[in-house]
Scaffold this active site. Structure first.
Site, short mmCIF file in Angstrom:
data_model
loop_
_atom_site.label_atom_id
_atom_site.label_comp_id
_atom_site.label_asym_id
_atom_site.label_seq_id
_atom_site.Cartn_x
_atom_site.Cartn_y
_atom_site.Cartn_z
N LEU A 2 50.92 3.70 116.73
CA LEU A 2 51.20 5.06 116.24
C LEU A 2 52.23 4.97 115.12
O LEU A 2 53.29 4.36 115.31
CB LEU A 2 51.76 5.93 117.38
CG LEU A 2 50.79 6.22 118.54
CD1 LEU A 2 51.55 6.75 119.75
CD2 LEU A 2 49.72 7.23 118.12
N HIS A 3 51.93 5.54 113.98
CA HIS A 3 52.93 5.51 112.90
C HIS A 3 52.84 6.68 111.93
O HIS A 3 53.59 6.74 110.97
CB HIS A 3 52.81 4.20 112.11
CG HIS A 3 51.60 4.19 111.21
ND1 HIS A 3 50.35 3.87 111.68
CD2 HIS A 3 51.45 4.48 109.91
CE1 HIS A 3 49.48 3.95 110.69
NE2 HIS A 3 50.12 4.33 109.60
N ARG A 4 51.89 7.63 112.15
CA ARG A 4 51.76 8.74 111.20
C ARG A 4 53.05 9.55 111.21
O ARG A 4 53.56 9.90 112.29
CB ARG A 4 50.63 9.69 111.59
CG ARG A 4 49.25 9.13 111.51
CD ARG A 4 48.38 9.93 110.55
NE ARG A 4 48.49 9.38 109.22
CZ ARG A 4 47.93 8.22 108.87
NH1 ARG A 4 47.21 7.52 109.70
NH2 ARG A 4 48.10 7.78 107.65
#
Ligand code: UD1
Length: 358
Positions: free
Chosen positions: A203-205
């Protein structure tokens, strides 16, 4: 006839490696520029070694910063290179800031631009990548699409059909090339994982991880998931910063790792019971591998992964995500198919078109 190919951030490397290899087979000369958008060894250097990418001929070292300052540095540095080398074509890939910045420099110097992975649209202008996709496509001369939706979007936007080439997905060229090595590696034993009984998370958005409120929601959700299955979470630098400031502790059943090299990640992904992600490319890689994927986003620019593949677009509300998660863990899965031309030959198709164009 000289070509400049551009890479900058992690998702560029596996897309560009097969293209560079194929254009070399045509005897075309290629000059590789790395903008330095990603600069940590585990976000950049390790991919060059593993994917067999040549050392960059020029490293711009732009590093992190706001969108404007990062883009502005790339514009200035890349213009100097183009003025000096006067290439016949600039090739960019994907949707990161490096893609848009270098395409813009080229078109202003009347240098044709080829865009690998053109036409994808989330129709969500709050995503920086969507702006990069739209602007890059608008100024490109060769637009290489990965799925029908990309071709349709470009035609709807008025791009002449002669410029559009449906070549398939060169990210899948890299997956298909490295999967035998990945399978041999079996890193799950290193992490004490039992067979495929684990869930891989990425997850990195910014919309998921940048605010305190959202990272706490995500952390609570991962803790609930970890009661049912082991969780392996190679963590992006952006997410690491947020998690470090998060007040909710992560459960012991969640294993945080540094960003992984390509083959090791591929190995963990191919063997996982499921993947939970907000990445673009991982939706495609899991579809190719037939691995269940939950995409923690409201939209996807890669609809074929939902229509044909193993991707479940759940949105970002925890209860909805957990419902799909429970279904998958209990064996109620989606059977997927591999989309057309995701066959390991996309780089060659691109090189063929480029050779004719030049
Ligand atoms: C970028 C891309 C995104 C892609 C992602 C893959 C844009 C707009 N976004 O997002 O589409 O999915 O890469 O990783 O281009 N950082 C490090 N080390 C690095 C690189 C970044 O510590 O090697 C940290 C920096 O603090 C930086 C932050 O991560 O501020 C974000 O990096 P940036 O390249 O701006 O965006 P990503 O979130 O990585």
């Amino acid at each position: 006839m000289s070509i400049i190919s551009v890479v900058g951030a992690r998702p560029n490397f596996m897309k560009m490696a097969p293209v560079i290899s194929a254009i070399k087979d045509y005897g075309l000369s290629n000059y590789l520029v790395h903008t330095g958008q990603h600069y940590d060894d585990n976000m950049s250097k390790v991919f060059f070694t593993e994917l067999g990418l040549p050392e960059p001929d020029n490293f711009l070292g732009v590093g992190s910063g706001s969108h404007a300052s990062q883009t502005a540095k790339m514009l200035i540095e890349f213009e100097t290179i183009c003025l000096k080398r006067k290439p016949s074509l600039v090739i960019v890939a994907g949707d990161v800031n490096s893609t848009m910045a270098c395409a813009l420099v080229a078109v202003k110097l009347n240098i044709p631009v080829a865009h690998v992975e053109a036409g994808l649209r989330s129709f969500d202008n709050t995503m920086p990548e969507e702006i990069n996709r739209i602007l890059t496509d608008r100024i490109s001369d060769l637009l290489f699409t990965t799925e029908d939706s990309g071709t349709k979007n470009l035609l709807n936007e008025g791009v002449p059909k002669e410029k559009i080439h449906f070549v398939g997905n060169c990210m899948i060229d890299s997956v298909s090339k490295f999967i035998p090595l990945a399978k041999e590696m079996a890193p799950w034993s290193k992490y004490d994982l039992n067979g495929n009984d684990y869930c891989l998370i990425t997850l990195h958005r910014p919309s998921n991880v940048d605010s305190q409120q959202n990272i706490e929601k995500i952390t609570s959700m991962l803790n609930i998931m970890s009661e049912k299955i082991h969780i392996v979470f190679p963590i992006h630098p952006r997410t690491k910063k947020s998690i470090n400031n998060c007040t909710i502790a992560l459960s012991d059943n969640i294993r945080l790792l540094d960003p992984l090299p390509y083959v090791e990640f591929l190995s963990l992904m191919s063997n996982a019971k499921l993947v939970v992600t907000d990445s673009g490319g991982i939706q495609e890689e899991t579809t190719y591998l037939g691995v269940q994927c939950i995409t923690v986003r409201e939209n996807t620019e890669r609809p074929i992964t939902v229509e044909l593949g193993t991707n479940h677009l759940t949105g970002t509300v925890a209860n909805n995500i957990l419902r799909v998660f429970n279904d998958i863990v209990e064996g109620r899965c989606k059977r997927g198919e591999i989309p057309s031309k995701w066959d390991g030959n996309s780089g060659k198709r691109i090189a063929n078109v480029i050779n004719d164009f030049l």
